[in-house]
Design a protein around this motif. Structure first.
Motif, PDB file in Angstrom:
ATOM      1  N   PHE A 191       0.836  -1.215   0.000  1.00  0.00           N
ATOM      2  CA  PHE A 191       0.000   0.000   0.000  1.00  0.00           C
ATOM      3  C   PHE A 191       0.863   1.253   0.000  1.00  0.00           C
ATOM      4  O   PHE A 191       0.621   2.195  -0.755  1.00  0.00           O
ATOM      5  CB  PHE A 191      -0.932  -0.002   1.217  1.00  0.00           C
ATOM      6  N   TRP A 192       1.894   1.260   0.846  1.00  0.00           N
ATOM      7  CA  TRP A 192       2.779   2.421   0.938  1.00  0.00           C
ATOM      8  C   TRP A 192       3.501   2.653  -0.392  1.00  0.00           C
ATOM      9  O   TRP A 192       3.566   3.787  -0.893  1.00  0.00           O
ATOM     10  CB  TRP A 192       3.785   2.222   2.057  1.00  0.00           C
ATOM     11  N   GLY A 193       4.011   1.581  -0.989  1.00  0.00           N
ATOM     12  CA  GLY A 193       4.766   1.711  -2.235  1.00  0.00           C
ATOM     13  C   GLY A 193       3.935   2.232  -3.392  1.00  0.00           C
ATOM     14  O   GLY A 193       4.451   2.931  -4.277  1.00  0.00           O
ATOM     15  N   LEU A 194       2.640   1.903  -3.383  1.00  0.00           N
ATOM     16  CA  LEU A 194       1.770   2.291  -4.503  1.00  0.00           C
ATOM     17  C   LEU A 194       1.040   3.605  -4.284  1.00  0.00           C
ATOM     18  O   LEU A 194       0.285   4.041  -5.146  1.00  0.00           O
ATOM     19  CB  LEU A 194       0.750   1.178  -4.774  1.00  0.00           C
ATOM     20  N   THR A 195       1.262   4.237  -3.145  1.00  0.00           N
ATOM     21  CA  THR A 195       0.588   5.526  -2.886  1.00  0.00           C
ATOM     22  C   THR A 195       1.582   6.656  -2.620  1.00  0.00           C
ATOM     23  O   THR A 195       1.155   7.778  -2.313  1.00  0.00           O
ATOM     24  CB  THR A 195      -0.368   5.403  -1.676  1.00  0.00           C
ATOM     25  N   THR A 196       2.869   6.379  -2.728  1.00  0.00           N
ATOM     26  CA  THR A 196       3.859   7.422  -2.430  1.00  0.00           C
ATOM     27  C   THR A 196       3.950   8.484  -3.515  1.00  0.00           C
ATOM     28  O   THR A 196       4.389   9.602  -3.264  1.00  0.00           O
ATOM     29  CB  THR A 196       5.257   6.806  -2.229  1.00  0.00           C
ATOM     30  N   GLN A 254      -5.727  12.157  -0.574  1.00  0.00           N
ATOM     31  CA  GLN A 254      -4.565  12.602   0.186  1.00  0.00           C
ATOM     32  C   GLN A 254      -4.498  11.861   1.522  1.00  0.00           C
ATOM     33  O   GLN A 254      -5.429  11.956   2.336  1.00  0.00           O
ATOM     34  CB  GLN A 254      -4.640  14.110   0.434  1.00  0.00           C
ATOM     35  N   ILE A 255      -3.432  11.124   1.734  1.00  0.00           N
ATOM     36  CA  ILE A 255      -3.260  10.375   2.975  1.00  0.00           C
ATOM     37  C   ILE A 255      -2.619  11.291   4.024  1.00  0.00           C
ATOM     38  O   ILE A 255      -1.561  11.894   3.750  1.00  0.00           O
ATOM     39  CB  ILE A 255      -2.373   9.133   2.745  1.00  0.00           C
ATOM     40  N   PRO A 256      -3.215  11.420   5.201  1.00  0.00           N
ATOM     41  CA  PRO A 256      -2.625  12.256   6.252  1.00  0.00           C
ATOM     42  C   PRO A 256      -1.199  11.823   6.575  1.00  0.00           C
ATOM     43  O   PRO A 256      -0.871  10.622   6.527  1.00  0.00           O
ATOM     44  CB  PRO A 256      -3.557  12.028   7.447  1.00  0.00           C
ATOM     45  N   GLU A 257      -0.372  12.800   6.898  1.00  0.00           N
ATOM     46  CA  GLU A 257       1.047  12.516   7.127  1.00  0.00           C
ATOM     47  C   GLU A 257       1.264  11.503   8.244  1.00  0.00           C
ATOM     48  O   GLU A 257       2.151  10.643   8.153  1.00  0.00           O
ATOM     49  CB  GLU A 257       1.788  13.807   7.454  1.00  0.00           C
ATOM     50  N   SER A 258       0.457  11.576   9.302  1.00  0.00           N
ATOM     51  CA  SER A 258       0.623  10.640  10.426  1.00  0.00           C
ATOM     52  C   SER A 258       0.361   9.196   9.990  1.00  0.00           C
ATOM     53  O   SER A 258       1.062   8.272  10.410  1.00  0.00           O
ATOM     54  CB  SER A 258      -0.331  11.025  11.566  1.00  0.00           C
ATOM     55  N   ILE A 259      -0.652   9.004   9.125  1.00  0.00           N
ATOM     56  CA  ILE A 259      -0.947   7.654   8.620  1.00  0.00           C
ATOM     57  C   ILE A 259       0.147   7.209   7.656  1.00  0.00           C
ATOM     58  O   ILE A 259       0.579   6.053   7.682  1.00  0.00           O
ATOM     59  CB  ILE A 259      -2.324   7.634   7.922  1.00  0.00           C
ATOM     60  N   ALA A 260       0.607   8.122   6.806  1.00  0.00           N
ATOM     61  CA  ALA A 260       1.668   7.794   5.850  1.00  0.00           C
ATOM     62  C   ALA A 260       2.943   7.334   6.567  1.00  0.00           C
ATOM     63  O   ALA A 260       3.617   6.405   6.116  1.00  0.00           O
ATOM     64  CB  ALA A 260       1.966   9.005   4.968  1.00  0.00           C
ATOM     65  N   GLU A 261       3.262   7.975   7.696  1.00  0.00           N
ATOM     66  CA  GLU A 261       4.450   7.595   8.450  1.00  0.00           C
ATOM     67  C   GLU A 261       4.316   6.186   9.026  1.00  0.00           C
ATOM     68  O   GLU A 261       5.277   5.418   9.063  1.00  0.00           O
ATOM     69  CB  GLU A 261       4.712   8.604   9.570  1.00  0.00           C
ATOM     70  N   ASN A 262       3.107   5.841   9.487  1.00  0.00           N
ATOM     71  CA  ASN A 262       2.884   4.491  10.004  1.00  0.00           C
ATOM     72  C   ASN A 262       2.952   3.446   8.891  1.00  0.00           C
ATOM     73  O   ASN A 262       3.458   2.334   9.095  1.00  0.00           O
ATOM     74  CB  ASN A 262       1.525   4.412  10.713  1.00  0.00           C
TER      75      ASN A 262
END
Length: 285
Positions: free
Chosen positions: A33-38, A163-171
């Motif tokens: 998920f992280w790799g495909l939404t960065t 837009q993914i919130p920064e706090s969620i993106a960091e997790n």
């Protein structure tokens, strides 16, 4: 190295299957998920993954009857069919692309890795599972793969430009990095248990022949006859010849499909790749 040392020291106290379950069902969906939404997708980068899937699926179709002739054992046949085609397009392919082509290769290597994720989590899971399970059970194993659903969710989020919130993106990033660490630890754990008798030389020869010679050779000839840009073709060829992915060990272990044999195969082909790439790439490029 740390995975191997830990297994040698703790022996049976360290249960690798628990780590496999944590990796496949909890952490790898974070990585996907992280790799495909960065970064947002751009329309012109879809050419590379489409060609990647065309090539890989074509080879898979051709290899089906060959696998039946070469390997009577269903588990070895499964290893032959999938490990020959599933390369390390993420952990190795993406940084290797940056080193050779620069940052402009990242969108293409990321999308090729996405195609690889779909292939290994559908056909790859089904084939590895079929060594021990019925066709119906193998299909259910594919449906139960959280990585597949994580990738679909990430695609939807990306296309809708959510837009993914920064706090969620960091997790998500923490989970993604933890996934990579766990995968490498697992590789070391299985590698520590590999003995010479786990190296099936027929598998090594056939997988190596396809992975490093037939697959890139045929692909190079095919791409030369198309209108694909030389830069994209070069990135695609680089991803096709990356050595076997550690994901092969994960799924082989998850479905009890000779994981030690697969770990040995990953190790041998990775060592060969170091010499092979240094010699072949300057010529091809």
């Amino acid at each position: 190295m740390l995975g191997s040392i830990a297994k040698w020291h703790f022996k049976n106290e360290l249960q690798e299957r628990s780590l496999i379950l944590v990796s496949v069902y909890i952490l790898q969906p974070f990585l996907t998920f992280w790799g495909l939404t960065t970064r947002p997708f751009e329309p012109d980068i879809f050419e590379a993954p489409i060609w990647y899937l065309i090539i890989v699926l074509s080879f898979f179709t051709i290899m089906l009857p060959i696998g039946k002739m070469l390997f009577k054992d269903k588990k070895k046949r499964a290893i032959f069919l999938i490990s020959s085609l599933v390369g390390n397009t993420a952990n190795l392919g993406i940084p290797l692309g940056i080193a050779i082509f620069g940052e402009e290769s990242v969108p293409y290597t990321t999308m090729i890795n996405l195609a690889n994720v779909f292939f290994v989590n559908t056909i790859g899971v089904y084939i590895y599972s079929s060594g021990n399970f019925s066709p119906k059970e193998s299909l259910m194993n594919v449906i139960k793969m959280p990585i597949l659903w994580s990738a679909i969710a990430a695609l939807i989020v990306n296309f809708l430009n959510v837009q993914i919130p920064e706090s969620i993106a960091e997790n998500l990033k923490l989970g993604a990095y933890a996934s990579i660490v766990i995968q490498l630890l697992l590789f070391g754990i299985y590698l520590s248990q590999v003995r010479v008798e786990h190296i099936d030389w027929l598998l090594v020869k056939t997988v190596g022949l396809i992975k490093f010679f037939l697959l890139p050779g045929v692909s190079w000839i095919l791409l030369k006859g198309t209108s694909i840009e030389p830069f994209i073709a070069s990135v695609l060829l680089m991803e096709l010849i990356t050595p076997l992915a550690i994901a092969n060990v994960n799924f082989a272990a998850l479905f009890h499909c000779r994981p030690k044999d697969v770990a040995a195969l990953v190790f041998v082909t990775s060592l060969f790749f170091l010499i092979y790439f240094a010699v072949i790439w300057p010529i091809v490029h």
